[in-house]
Motif scaffolding. Structure first.
Motif, PDB file in Angstrom:
ATOM      1  N   LYS A 220       0.823  -1.197   0.000  1.00  0.00           N
ATOM      2  CA  LYS A 220       0.000   0.000   0.000  1.00  0.00           C
ATOM      3  C   LYS A 220       0.861   1.253   0.000  1.00  0.00           C
ATOM      4  O   LYS A 220       0.569   2.222  -0.709  1.00  0.00           O
ATOM      5  CB  LYS A 220      -0.936   0.006   1.215  1.00  0.00           C
ATOM      6  N   ILE A 221       1.940   1.253   0.774  1.00  0.00           N
ATOM      7  CA  ILE A 221       2.833   2.411   0.822  1.00  0.00           C
ATOM      8  C   ILE A 221       3.469   2.651  -0.539  1.00  0.00           C
ATOM      9  O   ILE A 221       3.564   3.788  -1.009  1.00  0.00           O
ATOM     10  CB  ILE A 221       3.925   2.210   1.895  1.00  0.00           C
ATOM     11  N   VAL A 222       3.912   1.584  -1.185  1.00  0.00           N
ATOM     12  CA  VAL A 222       4.578   1.698  -2.482  1.00  0.00           C
ATOM     13  C   VAL A 222       3.604   2.170  -3.559  1.00  0.00           C
ATOM     14  O   VAL A 222       3.929   3.045  -4.373  1.00  0.00           O
ATOM     15  CB  VAL A 222       5.198   0.339  -2.889  1.00  0.00           C
ATOM     16  N   ARG A 223       2.407   1.632  -3.565  1.00  0.00           N
ATOM     17  CA  ARG A 223       1.493   1.813  -4.697  1.00  0.00           C
ATOM     18  C   ARG A 223       0.530   2.992  -4.567  1.00  0.00           C
ATOM     19  O   ARG A 223      -0.071   3.399  -5.547  1.00  0.00           O
ATOM     20  CB  ARG A 223       0.671   0.537  -4.913  1.00  0.00           C
ATOM     21  N   THR A 224       0.386   3.548  -3.355  1.00  0.00           N
ATOM     22  CA  THR A 224      -0.615   4.604  -3.186  1.00  0.00           C
ATOM     23  C   THR A 224      -0.011   5.878  -2.612  1.00  0.00           C
ATOM     24  O   THR A 224       1.067   5.871  -2.017  1.00  0.00           O
ATOM     25  CB  THR A 224      -1.760   4.139  -2.267  1.00  0.00           C
TER      26      THR A 224
END
Length: 309
Positions: A220-224
């Motif tokens: 989630k941190i990487v993609r959003t």
């Protein structure tokens, strides 16, 4: 999206790479030490780069484009005697700052650092659970180096308008964890019907977090976009018990002839804290009400199933 991940052959990083491979819109630069040259094959959207930490300032030269996100997992001496050696931890700090130099050259938009709950030090003796606002008072060279990197990265990333987040991890467990990790050692021993001898009385308050939950958080941190503006996230399940009770639950789940014998030694704080007790409200807010964290029983039963298969 271009993602660069250091320590790519490590426990967390390798699981993260495998999970991100499923997305066709992500290309991954996976960084491993030079001693592993030839051990990994490039895949459709994964390219391996061979650099030691002392060379991270020139890592940018091997990347053919700007990078959207860097996830920094490399760290020497996270376990064992190296945890308490200043020379090793100083090298980690230097390597991290060299990576930041490459991040600037690559016009990186987001920098994610793997931190540790040990950065808070002995404050776990307090009556109330720690939060992301709890003052850090690291004790071990490992914890001090992690916190020093956090302070430097926070300042530098802010100056260069680079989003920054540190995950402060506690006891991460899963099937592929090191064989010397307590949970792995206990599970394998009990499955083999052995008597397990532990030095500690395991009387300290403790928490664990399952590897797949850590990966879901990282995804989630990487993609959003970080809409909550979070720079520190304590990563734990929030399922708090005496460490001894966790071990006894494992023994009960396996149910064989094996048995755990607890020692008399009081917790020696080798991890750099007296125990783990987290307020995980920020983590749950970040992941959303729809996300269900893995319970300790669910995680352990899955490991037992895989060990027996």
């Amino acid at each position: 999206m271009i993602v660069l991940i250091t320590g790519a052959n490590g426990y967390i990083a390798s699981e993260l790479i495998e999970s991100l491979e499923q997305y066709s819109d992500i290309y991954i630069y996976a960084v491993v030490r030079k001693k592993h040259i030839g051990c990994f094959k490039n895949r459709i959207n994964v390219e391996y780069l061979y650099f030691d930490m002392r060379e991270y300032d020139i890592l940018w030269s091997a990347v053919g484009s700007q990078v959207d996100c860097i996830v920094h997992c490399t760290w020497n001496g996270a376990r064992g005697k190296g945890n308490h050696r200043n020379s090793i931890q100083n090298e980690n700090t230097l390597g991290t700052m060299k990576l930041l130099l490459s991040a600037k050259r690559l016009k990186c938009k987001k920098f994610v650092q793997m931190g540790s709950l040990a950065e808070y030090g002995m404050v776990y003796d307090q009556k109330f659970p720690i939060t992301e606002q709890t003052k850090c008072m690291p004790i071990t060279p490992y914890a001090k180096a992690k916190y020093e990197c956090f302070l430097k990265l926070s300042e530098e990333c802010s100056m260069y308008e680079m989003d920054f987040c540190e995950l402060r991890l506690g006891s991460v467990y899963g099937f592929n964890m090191q064989s010397t990790a307590m949970i792995k050692y206990v599970i394998c021993g009990l499955i083999a019907d052995k008597e397990i001898g532990l030095e500690s009385d395991c009387g300290q308050s403790w928490e664990f977090v399952y590897i797949q939950d850590v990966i879901a958080i990282l995804q989630k941190i990487v993609r959003t976009e970080n809409k909550l503006g979070i720079h520190v996230l304590n990563v734990s399940s929030g399922e708090n018990k005496k460490l001894k009770i966790f071990m006894e639950e494992i023994e009960k789940m396996i149910g064989g002839k094996g048995h755990i014998n607890f020692g008399k030694a009081v917790n020696q704080s080798r991890f750099g804290c007296a125990g783990i007790c987290c307020n995980v409200s920020l983590l749950k807010e970040y992941m959303g009400k729809e996300y269900k964290f893995t319970t300790f029983e669910e995680g352990i039963r899955e490991i037992i199933r895989m060990e027996r298969s």
